[in-house]
Design a protein around this motif. Structure first.
Motif, PDB file in Angstrom:
ATOM      1  N   GLY A 148       0.091-101.384 -83.608  1.00  0.00           N
ATOM      2  CA  GLY A 148       1.508-101.400 -84.260  1.00  0.00           C
ATOM      3  C   GLY A 148       2.351-100.354 -83.552  1.00  0.00           C
ATOM      4  N   GLN A 149       1.851 -99.045 -83.495  1.00  0.00           N
ATOM      5  CA  GLN A 149       2.731 -98.079 -82.839  1.00  0.00           C
ATOM      6  C   GLN A 149       2.993 -98.331 -81.295  1.00  0.00           C
ATOM      7  N   LEU A 150       2.318 -98.832 -80.667  1.00  0.00           N
ATOM      8  CA  LEU A 150       2.219 -99.262 -79.134  1.00  0.00           C
ATOM      9  C   LEU A 150       3.420-100.283 -79.239  1.00  0.00           C
ATOM     10  N   LYS A 151       3.361-101.154 -80.258  1.00  0.00           N
ATOM     11  CA  LYS A 151       4.258-102.426 -80.118  1.00  0.00           C
ATOM     12  C   LYS A 151       5.775-101.875 -80.545  1.00  0.00           C
ATOM     13  N   ARG A 152       5.884-100.891 -81.576  1.00  0.00           N
ATOM     14  CA  ARG A 152       7.251-100.283 -81.795  1.00  0.00           C
ATOM     15  C   ARG A 152       7.762 -99.273 -80.736  1.00  0.00           C
ATOM     16  N   GLN A 153       6.864 -98.755 -79.982  1.00  0.00           N
ATOM     17  CA  GLN A 153       7.166 -98.023 -78.758  1.00  0.00           C
ATOM     18  C   GLN A 153       7.738 -98.949 -77.789  1.00  0.00           C
ATOM     19  N   HIS A 154       7.109 -99.986 -77.285  1.00  0.00           N
ATOM     20  CA  HIS A 154       7.348-100.707 -76.338  1.00  0.00           C
ATOM     21  C   HIS A 154       8.767-101.800 -76.868  1.00  0.00           C
ATOM     22  N   ASP A 155       8.889-101.979 -78.036  1.00  0.00           N
ATOM     23  CA  ASP A 155      10.060-102.867 -78.437  1.00  0.00           C
ATOM     24  C   ASP A 155      11.266-101.762 -78.564  1.00  0.00           C
ATOM     25  N   GLY A 156      11.125-100.411 -78.405  1.00  0.00           N
ATOM     26  CA  GLY A 156      12.304 -99.609 -78.761  1.00  0.00           C
ATOM     27  C   GLY A 156      12.637 -99.624 -79.998  1.00  0.00           C
ATOM     28  N   ALA A 157      11.723 -99.742 -81.009  1.00  0.00           N
ATOM     29  CA  ALA A 157      12.269 -99.990 -82.477  1.00  0.00           C
ATOM     30  C   ALA A 157      12.277 -98.721 -83.332  1.00  0.00           C
ATOM     31  N   PHE A 158      12.362 -97.670 -82.478  1.00  0.00           N
ATOM     32  CA  PHE A 158      12.086 -96.314 -83.105  1.00  0.00           C
ATOM     33  C   PHE A 158      13.658 -95.816 -83.401  1.00  0.00           C
TER      34      PHE A 158
ATOM     35  N   THR B  35       9.228 -80.919 -83.349  1.00  0.00           N
ATOM     36  CA  THR B  35       9.235 -82.484 -83.661  1.00  0.00           C
ATOM     37  C   THR B  35      10.326 -83.247 -83.876  1.00  0.00           C
ATOM     38  N   THR B  36      11.299 -82.385 -84.183  1.00  0.00           N
ATOM     39  CA  THR B  36      12.821 -82.719 -84.502  1.00  0.00           C
ATOM     40  C   THR B  36      13.287 -83.334 -83.188  1.00  0.00           C
ATOM     41  N   LEU B  37      13.257 -82.358 -82.358  1.00  0.00           N
ATOM     42  CA  LEU B  37      13.633 -82.523 -80.846  1.00  0.00           C
ATOM     43  C   LEU B  37      12.990 -84.015 -80.176  1.00  0.00           C
ATOM     44  N   MET B  38      11.784 -84.013 -80.228  1.00  0.00           N
ATOM     45  CA  MET B  38      11.235 -85.081 -79.951  1.00  0.00           C
ATOM     46  C   MET B  38      11.396 -86.553 -80.484  1.00  0.00           C
ATOM     47  N   ALA B  39      11.675 -86.170 -81.782  1.00  0.00           N
ATOM     48  CA  ALA B  39      12.405 -87.563 -82.570  1.00  0.00           C
ATOM     49  C   ALA B  39      13.874 -87.978 -82.082  1.00  0.00           C
ATOM     50  N   LEU B  40      14.567 -86.866 -81.878  1.00  0.00           N
ATOM     51  CA  LEU B  40      16.013 -87.282 -81.146  1.00  0.00           C
ATOM     52  C   LEU B  40      15.676 -87.721 -79.990  1.00  0.00           C
TER      53      LEU B  40
END
Length: 167
Positions: free
Chosen positions: A43-53, A95-100
């Motif tokens: 599920g995490q990999l799919k979200r990354q792949h789909d760019g759904a973050f 963590t915040t910088l990574m999220a951005l």
């Protein structure tokens, strides 16, 4: 509001024993069995792949990635009674910088400018928190000299800039 039923499909795969042992020992929040772990990880990999973050999802994922570090720091604090405000601030800001960064995909210069503004603001907050630690004789850190040891050139640059601006 009706929830859509999720259909589960069987998956069979042969993997090398070193990956199997790694998966068996891997701590995945909310997952205990290898099947559960695979569901979460896929599920995490799919979200990354789909760019759904979006930012919130990316922040949650970045916190998951730093979970081991956060637990280790809590354990150290409990065992030794020591805490580092410096390390805590670094982990939170990173963590915040990574999220951005993870959640960003600017489509134009204006969006890139907004991302740039958010990243510089967070980097400035990080610098400000380190400067605040430098105002005392010893930083509230596992190594009380860590901030003074690394922040010297930054303080020198800030003093030069202040003098140039007539401060």
């Amino acid at each position: 509001m009706a929830t859509q039923a999720i259909t589960m499909e069987p998956l069979s795969a042969r993997i090398p024993s070193d990956l199997y042992l790694w998966l068996a020992q891997l701590q995945v929040e909310g997952a205990t069995t290898n099947s559960d772990k695979l569901r979460v990880l896929l599920g995490q990999l799919k979200r990354q792949h789909d760019g759904a973050f979006d930012y919130v999802a990316a922040h949650g994922w970045a916190r998951e990635l730093t979970h081991r570090l956060r637990e280790a720091l809590v354990r150290i604090e409990g065992q030794e009674g020591r805490h580092s405000e410096v390390l805590g601030q670094l982990v939170e800001q990173i963590t915040t910088l990574m999220a951005l960064v993870i959640s960003a995909a600017p489509a134009n210069a204006a969006e890139a400018g907004r991302l740039e503004d958010a990243l510089v603001r967070r980097a400035a907050l990080l610098g400000e928190s380190l400067l605040r630690q430098a105002t005392t004789g010893a930083a509230h850190a596992f190594d009380p000299e860590v901030v003074h040891r690394h922040l010297g050139p930054t303080v020198e640059l800030a003093s030069t800039l202040n003098a140039q601006q007539g401060g």
